[in-house]
Design an enzyme around this catalytic site. Structure first.
Site, PDB file in Angstrom:
ATOM      1  N   GLY A  15       0.782  -1.227   0.000  1.00 43.25           N
ATOM      2  CA  GLY A  15       0.000   0.000   0.000  1.00 43.25           C
ATOM      3  C   GLY A  15       0.816   1.280   0.000  1.00 43.25           C
ATOM      4  O   GLY A  15       0.362   2.308   0.507  1.00 43.25           O
ATOM      5  N   ARG A  68     -15.933 -14.468  -9.696  1.00 40.84           N
ATOM      6  CA  ARG A  68     -15.397 -13.095  -9.695  1.00 40.84           C
ATOM      7  C   ARG A  68     -16.536 -12.087  -9.702  1.00 40.84           C
ATOM      8  O   ARG A  68     -16.439 -11.029  -9.083  1.00 40.84           O
ATOM      9  CB  ARG A  68     -14.543 -12.873 -10.944  1.00 40.84           C
ATOM     10  CG  ARG A  68     -13.250 -13.651 -10.949  1.00 40.84           C
ATOM     11  CD  ARG A  68     -12.369 -13.189 -12.115  1.00 40.84           C
ATOM     12  NE  ARG A  68     -11.284 -14.115 -12.375  1.00 40.84           N
ATOM     13  CZ  ARG A  68     -10.182 -14.217 -11.637  1.00 40.84           C
ATOM     14  NH1 ARG A  68     -10.031 -13.436 -10.580  1.00 40.84           N
ATOM     15  NH2 ARG A  68      -9.250 -15.083 -11.945  1.00 40.84           N
ATOM     16  N   HIS A 112       0.267   0.559 -13.393  1.00 43.03           N
ATOM     17  CA  HIS A 112       1.055  -0.612 -13.776  1.00 43.03           C
ATOM     18  C   HIS A 112       2.519  -0.202 -13.871  1.00 43.03           C
ATOM     19  O   HIS A 112       2.830   0.845 -14.440  1.00 43.03           O
ATOM     20  CB  HIS A 112       0.555  -1.147 -15.124  1.00 43.03           C
ATOM     21  CG  HIS A 112       1.280  -2.381 -15.556  1.00 43.03           C
ATOM     22  ND1 HIS A 112       1.070  -3.599 -14.944  1.00 43.03           N
ATOM     23  CD2 HIS A 112       2.224  -2.582 -16.500  1.00 43.03           C
ATOM     24  CE1 HIS A 112       1.863  -4.502 -15.506  1.00 43.03           C
ATOM     25  NE2 HIS A 112       2.569  -3.911 -16.455  1.00 43.03           N
ATOM     26  N   ASP A 148      -4.481  -4.620 -18.090  1.00 48.35           N
ATOM     27  CA  ASP A 148      -3.546  -3.505 -18.350  1.00 48.35           C
ATOM     28  C   ASP A 148      -3.694  -2.944 -19.765  1.00 48.35           C
ATOM     29  O   ASP A 148      -2.704  -2.525 -20.380  1.00 48.35           O
ATOM     30  CB  ASP A 148      -2.088  -3.967 -18.108  1.00 48.35           C
ATOM     31  CG  ASP A 148      -1.880  -4.517 -16.705  1.00 48.35           C
ATOM     32  OD1 ASP A 148      -2.479  -3.965 -15.773  1.00 48.35           O
ATOM     33  OD2 ASP A 148      -1.130  -5.495 -16.560  1.00 48.35           O
TER      34      ASP A 148
HETATM   35  C1  GRF Z   1       2.999  -1.263  -7.679  1.00 49.56           C
HETATM   36  O1  GRF Z   1       4.236  -1.497  -8.305  1.00 49.56           O
HETATM   37  C2  GRF Z   1       1.903  -1.216  -8.692  1.00 49.56           C
HETATM   38  O2  GRF Z   1       2.284  -0.632  -9.886  1.00 49.56           O
HETATM   39  C3  GRF Z   1       1.617  -2.668  -8.885  1.00 49.56           C
HETATM   40  O3  GRF Z   1       1.701  -3.226  -7.593  1.00 49.56           O
HETATM   41  C4  GRF Z   1       2.576  -2.435  -6.798  1.00 49.56           C
HETATM   42  C5  GRF Z   1       1.822  -1.998  -5.589  1.00 49.56           C
HETATM   43  O4  GRF Z   1       2.661  -1.387  -4.663  1.00 49.56           O
HETATM   44  N1  GRF Z   1       0.342  -2.849  -9.541  1.00 49.56           N
HETATM   45  P1  GRF Z   1       2.031  -0.751  -3.339  1.00 49.56           P
HETATM   46  O5  GRF Z   1       1.173  -1.828  -2.679  1.00 49.56           O
HETATM   47  O6  GRF Z   1       1.236   0.452  -3.714  1.00 49.56           O
HETATM   48  O7  GRF Z   1       3.227  -0.416  -2.483  1.00 49.56           O
END
Ligand code: GRF
Length: 220
Positions: A15, A68, A112, A148
């Site tokens: 997070g 889902r 992403h 994505d």
């Molecule tokens: C990030 O690299 C995001 O791009 C990917 O997952 C990671 C999440 O990181 N989808 P965080 O939990 O916000 O630290």
């Protein structure tokens, strides 16, 4: 305060993007605030981060649902209960369905850690390294039904350096993620994003012009 755009943020892990958004919001830099955080994992540190800031933190396990779509219907109910206007996926490791997308049309964003459409899916940073790419980065995009694939809002590039590991590259990208996600959210909050087909038109934005990032550097 009451006029601020209400964000519902979905995460599965650490997070750090959530933290960056909360911090900028608390600093008054965003016309948006996180009104609830939902994770599919009980041990996601994102839950703890939300609680520390007095934000409702909800664990909704995908294991309790047989499809889902049913999971997403439950998500939609939660998000609506909190008055969410924009759904922000930040490290949410679940494929979402039409059920969520139709409930929040043009109002679901994802980040992403690659310059899409290169390296979609899992382990994007490792994919870029193993491919031998010279530039990597992150992409904030609206979510559609693909993985994505949705219309791109912001991309930010970083170099891949000779000694990079997945960890060092991921860290460099993550710093850009934190800036980019907040910027995209602010543009959305200000009503400055319009989707036209695959393109996101940003009103009043100063384009980068002829400046560019090359790795290694190239002379003009
Ligand atoms: C990030 O690299 C995001 O791009 C990917 O997952 C990671 C999440 O990181 N989808 P965080 O939990 O916000 O630290």
């Amino acid at each position: 305060m009451g006029m601020k755009l209400k964000i519902g943020l979905l995460a599965s892990g650490n997070g750090s993007n959530l933290q960056a958004i909360i911090d900028r919001s608390e600093q008054g830099l965003l016309d948006a605030r996180v009104v609830c955080v939902v994770t599919n994992r009980a041990d996601a540190f994102a839950l703890e981060r939300a609680r520390r800031h007095g934000i409702p933190a909800i664990h909704l396990s995908h294991r309790d649902f047989s499809s889902r779509e049913e999971y997403d219907a439950s998500l939609v109910k939660l998000l609506r209960e909190h008055g969410v206007q924009l759904v922000v996926l930040a490290g949410f490791m679940r494929i979402i369905t039409r059920v969520l997308l139709e409930a929040f049309p043009a109002a679901v964003m994802n980040i992403h850690p690659a310059l899409l459409p290169s390296f979609p899916g899992l382990d994007a940073q490792r994919q870029a390294l193993e491919h031998g790419a010279k530039l990597a980065g992150c992409t904030v995009h609206f979510v559609d039904e693909g993985t994505d694939t949705g219309p791109i809002i912001i991309q930010s590039a970083v170099p891949i350096l000779p000694d990079d590991t997945v960890e060092s590259l991921s860290h460099r990208i993550l710093l850009r993620e934190h800036q980019s996600y907040s910027r995209a959210i602010q543009l959305y909050a200000l009503g400055r994003l319009a989707i036209q087909g695959r393109r996101v038109i940003i009103t009043g934005e100063h384009a980068l012009g002829e400046s560019s990032l090359s790795n290694p550097a190239v002379s003009q």
